[in-house]
Design a protein around this motif. Structure first.
Motif, PDB file in Angstrom:
ATOM      1  N   ARG A 196      88.008  57.935  37.480  1.00 19.85           N
ATOM      2  CA  ARG A 196      89.119  58.873  37.326  1.00 19.85           C
ATOM      3  C   ARG A 196      89.879  58.602  36.035  1.00 19.85           C
ATOM      4  O   ARG A 196      90.268  59.533  35.313  1.00 19.85           O
ATOM      5  CB  ARG A 196      90.051  58.780  38.522  1.00 19.85           C
ATOM      6  N   THR A 244      87.773  59.669  32.942  1.00 21.03           N
ATOM      7  CA  THR A 244      87.581  61.095  32.725  1.00 21.03           C
ATOM      8  C   THR A 244      88.867  61.873  32.470  1.00 21.03           C
ATOM      9  O   THR A 244      88.808  62.968  31.900  1.00 21.03           O
ATOM     10  CB  THR A 244      86.888  61.724  33.943  1.00 21.03           C
ATOM     11  N   ARG A 245      90.033  61.313  32.839  1.00 19.14           N
ATOM     12  CA  ARG A 245      91.246  62.127  32.806  1.00 19.14           C
ATOM     13  C   ARG A 245      92.373  61.554  31.958  1.00 19.14           C
ATOM     14  O   ARG A 245      93.303  62.291  31.609  1.00 19.14           O
ATOM     15  CB  ARG A 245      91.778  62.323  34.233  1.00 19.14           C
ATOM     16  N   ARG A 294      90.837  54.950  28.571  1.00 18.07           N
ATOM     17  CA  ARG A 294      89.390  55.111  28.772  1.00 18.07           C
ATOM     18  C   ARG A 294      88.614  53.939  28.175  1.00 18.07           C
ATOM     19  O   ARG A 294      87.590  53.525  28.731  1.00 18.07           O
ATOM     20  CB  ARG A 294      88.929  56.417  28.125  1.00 18.07           C
ATOM     21  N   GLY A 354      81.462  62.630  37.145  1.00 20.11           N
ATOM     22  CA  GLY A 354      82.758  62.775  36.491  1.00 20.11           C
ATOM     23  C   GLY A 354      82.651  63.439  35.131  1.00 20.11           C
ATOM     24  O   GLY A 354      83.498  64.262  34.760  1.00 20.11           O
ATOM     25  N   SER A 389      81.974  67.270  35.702  1.00 19.49           N
ATOM     26  CA  SER A 389      83.162  67.992  36.159  1.00 19.49           C
ATOM     27  C   SER A 389      84.231  68.079  35.078  1.00 19.49           C
ATOM     28  O   SER A 389      85.056  69.005  35.095  1.00 19.49           O
ATOM     29  CB  SER A 389      83.739  67.301  37.392  1.00 19.49           C
ATOM     30  N   ASN A 390      84.225  67.143  34.124  1.00 19.23           N
ATOM     31  CA  ASN A 390      85.248  67.138  33.076  1.00 19.23           C
ATOM     32  C   ASN A 390      84.849  67.949  31.853  1.00 19.23           C
ATOM     33  O   ASN A 390      85.665  68.132  30.945  1.00 19.23           O
ATOM     34  CB  ASN A 390      85.539  65.694  32.658  1.00 19.23           C
ATOM     35  N   SER A 391      83.627  68.450  31.785  1.00 15.40           N
ATOM     36  CA  SER A 391      83.135  69.170  30.604  1.00 15.40           C
ATOM     37  C   SER A 391      83.031  70.668  30.836  1.00 15.40           C
ATOM     38  O   SER A 391      82.182  71.329  30.247  1.00 15.40           O
ATOM     39  CB  SER A 391      81.750  68.616  30.210  1.00 15.40           C
ATOM     40  N   SER A 446      89.802  68.112  23.573  1.00 13.85           N
ATOM     41  CA  SER A 446      88.908  67.465  24.530  1.00 13.85           C
ATOM     42  C   SER A 446      87.581  67.023  23.929  1.00 13.85           C
ATOM     43  O   SER A 446      86.896  66.178  24.504  1.00 13.85           O
ATOM     44  CB  SER A 446      88.630  68.401  25.710  1.00 13.85           C
ATOM     45  N   GLN A 499      79.026  73.025  30.644  1.00 12.42           N
ATOM     46  CA  GLN A 499      78.564  71.889  31.439  1.00 12.42           C
ATOM     47  C   GLN A 499      77.119  71.526  31.102  1.00 12.42           C
ATOM     48  O   GLN A 499      76.783  70.353  30.884  1.00 12.42           O
ATOM     49  CB  GLN A 499      78.708  72.200  32.924  1.00 12.42           C
TER      50      GLN A 499
END
Length: 719
Positions: free
Chosen positions: A282, A285-286, A292, A320, A323-325, A332, A388
């Motif tokens: 988490r 990725t966030r 990171r 992760g 889902s984050n891309s 980003s 994605q």
């Protein structure tokens, strides 16, 4: 139990054979539940206990034998007296008991008075909740006893510190039961957290038997682990809750630094290890880049030293990243590129374990592409033409490119061919000019594979196909309304970044700035693709059809700047091809002799060759343009801020001027009246009195306690 294991294996097989993005999430689930594994361990322990007979039972059986069959008992006394002489022997349980007693004696001798009487100060209770309030006296007491290296470890003080850290976790906002202690003051809260981060981790490692920094929690005895595991588990749980609730960058980084030496303790508890992986992924990725980086270091430490948790970590990181891309922009994109590099590092820590998962995930992308090619529906094409899937291609290209230089990763290196076929299929799926940026992405991916994996990919043919689409777009006259008022410059505008684009609209294709950006990007791909193959002996034969296609395409180009660049490129291609032919013709080559082949390659790789000199000049200009672009973006932001400030200052000056003019007009009118001068003097005196009263009323703020959680200024003193 065999049936349960077979059912778990069948479930794993069904999960790996999924054909949508949801199958990746299903693959993240491990086979079998933890409750079943605990039941199996209990059953195995019970079965082992049945095999042994205690000494008391053995004596009772011999006494029964003596009463029932005295003759056989006499025979045993005469011939096998050792069987009946049981007094000098001990059963396994008695030996284990004696060993446990010896372990306890040793622990008591080593640790001394661990369970000493606590001398902690008395605390007052909160009248509303009845909980004990942590004050400065308790904090000073814990600092004196826990941070003194010469003092013996007192378990009561360690338990007290962990309970205080539980109160800190509850204050942050974790959903836990109300603890025994409560913290009301912010400075005390900061001091308690700092103390727990510095002291509790090393103390627990010392109690569990950790000897060296490299030896991850080498527990000396099971007795020691059973005794201190509740304390360790409580602290680790609170630490994970604290990290998941905190939002400040500095606090997260410091908490991850405390987690790093405790990775071995987390690995001893399977549930806590899974929760640790979730928390780290988490953050990876966030959160911000600094968070990171530290999370990546902790994950690599867990994957390197504890291989039993590698599969869970690998699958969680990949899910992760996917889902984050979903959306890529200028902010980003650097974070996603960092995730790609760090994921490649984690993958290559155990290439044999990661190969089956990499094969399944790349196969999943191929299944999406196959369905889109067969169905040819817009919804199926959309499953391929999204960020994605494109970011997943970038991820696996980086992994396979790095695996080529790592020994032991030959299996991952074999995935270069299917990945190349997938990228070519994605590029040829839809030939619409709207998806021209996506095709440029595919060309750059193939160039990366060709450069790093030492394989041949026909990237020049693909770029020539893209050039035909660019010629069609440039041939159309742009709309006058869509043309920007700015002059055409060599620097790429800040609004247009093809790295963050997959498709473009019709109005965007009519803009001159966008067309120039596409032409520059395509020329860069041409230069990189030729630079990879310019040192090969087959360069003249490879360039011959490409040169004819370029010569035909340049005639149709209506952009003078781009056509001039392509003409210079075509000229250098022909010069370099002639130079290669002359170098090869001057030497006799035997293909079977490896030394002669290597000698020719070294000659063709000369830095003063025609195309390499041309490439160095272009690369210098391109880097200067990119540096000017970044400085231009920074200046644009600073100019925007200065313009806002200037506009505000101008508004304030205009208002002051208006007020001054109004005052002057009023004073002149009052002077015309007979009592006007007296009125002006009285107004000035009253205004001075009002200013004095305002200064007296506006007192500085006191040292009131701020109950709002503000931890952005933490650890500045330590740093």
């Amino acid at each position: 139990m065999k049936k349960k294991r077979l059912e778990n294996d069948e479930e794993n097989g069904e999960e790996e054979s999924g054909e949508d993005w949801q199958a990746m999430e299903e693959m993240g689930m491990e086979s079998g539940s933890e409750g079943e594994q605990e039941e199996e361990a209990d059953i195995d322990e019970a079965g082992n206990d049945d095999e042994f007979i205690s000494g008391k039972e053995y004596k009772t059986n011999i006494q029964k034998l003596k009463d029932k069959d005295p003759e056989f008992y006499k025979f045993l006394q005469e011939n096998e007296a050792d069987i009946l002489n049981f007094e000098g022997e001990q059963s396994d349980e008695e030996e284990a008991g004696s060993e446990q007693e010896s372990d306890e004696d040793e622990m008591e001798e080593e640790e001394g008075s661990e369970e000493g009487t606590s001398r902690a100060p008395k605390l007052r209770k909160d009248p509303s909740s009845g909980r004990l309030i942590v004050d400065d006296a308790l904090l000073e007491y814990l600092e004196e006893n826990l941070e003194d290296p010469s003092a013996q470890i007192d378990l009561s003080d360690v338990r007290l510190a962990i309970d205080v850290f539980t109160a800190c976790t509850a204050r942050v906002g974790a959903d836990i039961e109300p603890p025994e202690y409560v913290i009301d003051e912010q400075p005390i809260f900061d001091g308690c957290v700092r103390l727990c981060f510095r002291s509790i981790g090393p103390i627990l490692c010392k109690l569990m038997g950790k000897q060296d920094d490299d030896d991850e929690a080498s527990v000396t005895s099971k007795r020691r682990f059973k005794k201190y595991s509740p304390l360790v588990k409580q602290f680790l749980q609170n630490l994970l809750l604290f990290v998941s609730e905190v939002q400040s960058e500095k606090v997260i980084v410091s908490a991850l630094h405390t987690i790093s030496p405790l990775v071995g303790l987390f690995a001893k508890f399977t549930k806590l290890a899974k929760r640790l992986v979730k928390v780290l992924v988490r953050i990876w990725t966030r959160k911000t880049l600094n968070c990171r980086i530290v999370a990546t270091l902790v994950m690599s430490k867990l994957a390197k030293n504890h291989s039993q948790h590698f599969s869970n970590l690998f699958k969680s990181c990949y899910l992760g990243f996917v889902s984050n891309s979903r959306d890529v922009n200028n902010d980003s994109l650097p974070l996603l590129q960092f995730m790609q590099r760090s994921f490649a590092e984690i993958t290559l820590l155990a290439p044999e374990r990661s190969y089956p998962y990499a094969f399944v995930y790349i196969r999943q992308i191929a299944i999406h592409l196959r369905n889109a090619m067969i169905g040819k529906r817009t919804d199926l094409v959309q499953t391929v033409y999204n960020w994605q899937l494109v970011q997943c291609l970038y991820l696996w290209v980086r992994v396979i490119s790095k695996a080529h230089f790592v020994s032991g990763a030959e299996a991952l290196n074999e995935l270069a061919y299917p990945l190349t076929q997938i990228i070519v299929g994605v590029s040829n799926l839809c030939q619409s000019s709207r998806f021209l940026p996506l095709r440029l992405h595919c060309a750059s991916l193939l160039i990366q594979l060709q450069a790093n994996c030492a394989i041949f990919v026909p990237t020049l043919d693909l770029t020539c196909d893209i050039l035909d689409d660019v010629i069609r777009i440039v041939a159309k006259k742009p709309n006058i309304k869509a043309i920007s008022k700015k002059k055409e410059t060599t620097i790429l505008p800040t609004e247009i970044n093809l790295e963050t684009m997959l498709k473009c609209g019709s109005t965007q294709m009519e803009q001159i700035d966008w067309r120039n950006a596409v032409c520059d990007y395509l020329f860069r791909i041409f230069m990189q693709a030729v630079h990879i193959t310019c040192s090969q002996a087959a360069f003249p034969d490879l360039i011959f059809p490409i040169a004819h296609r370029l010569q035909h395409s340049i005639r149709r180009l209506k952009s003078p700047r781009f056509s001039q660049r392509m003409k210079s490129l075509l000229q250098k291609l022909n010069e370099h091809a002639k130079w290669v032919r002359n170098e090869i013709s001057q030497k006799q080559i035997c293909i079977d002799d490896d030394l002669q082949v290597l000698a020719i390659r070294s000659v063709l790789n000369h830095p003063d060759s025609p195309f390499r000199a041309f490439y160095r000049q272009w690369e210098k200009v391109w880097k200067l343009q990119m540096g000017e672009q970044t400085s231009f973006n920074a200046k644009g932001e600073s100019k925007g801020e200065t313009k806002e400030k200037q506009s505000k200052n101008r508004k304030g000056l205009n208002q002051k001027k208006k007020n001054d003019t109004i005052k002057v007009e009023v004073e002149e009118k009052l002077k015309m009246t007979p009592n006007g001068k007296k009125q002006l003097i009285e107004q000035k005196e009253s205004s001075k009195k009002k200013k004095k009263l305002k200064k007296q009323v506006a007192e500085p703020a006191g040292d009131a306690e701020d109950m709002i959680l503000d931890i952005n200024s933490w650890f500045e003193e330590d740093e």
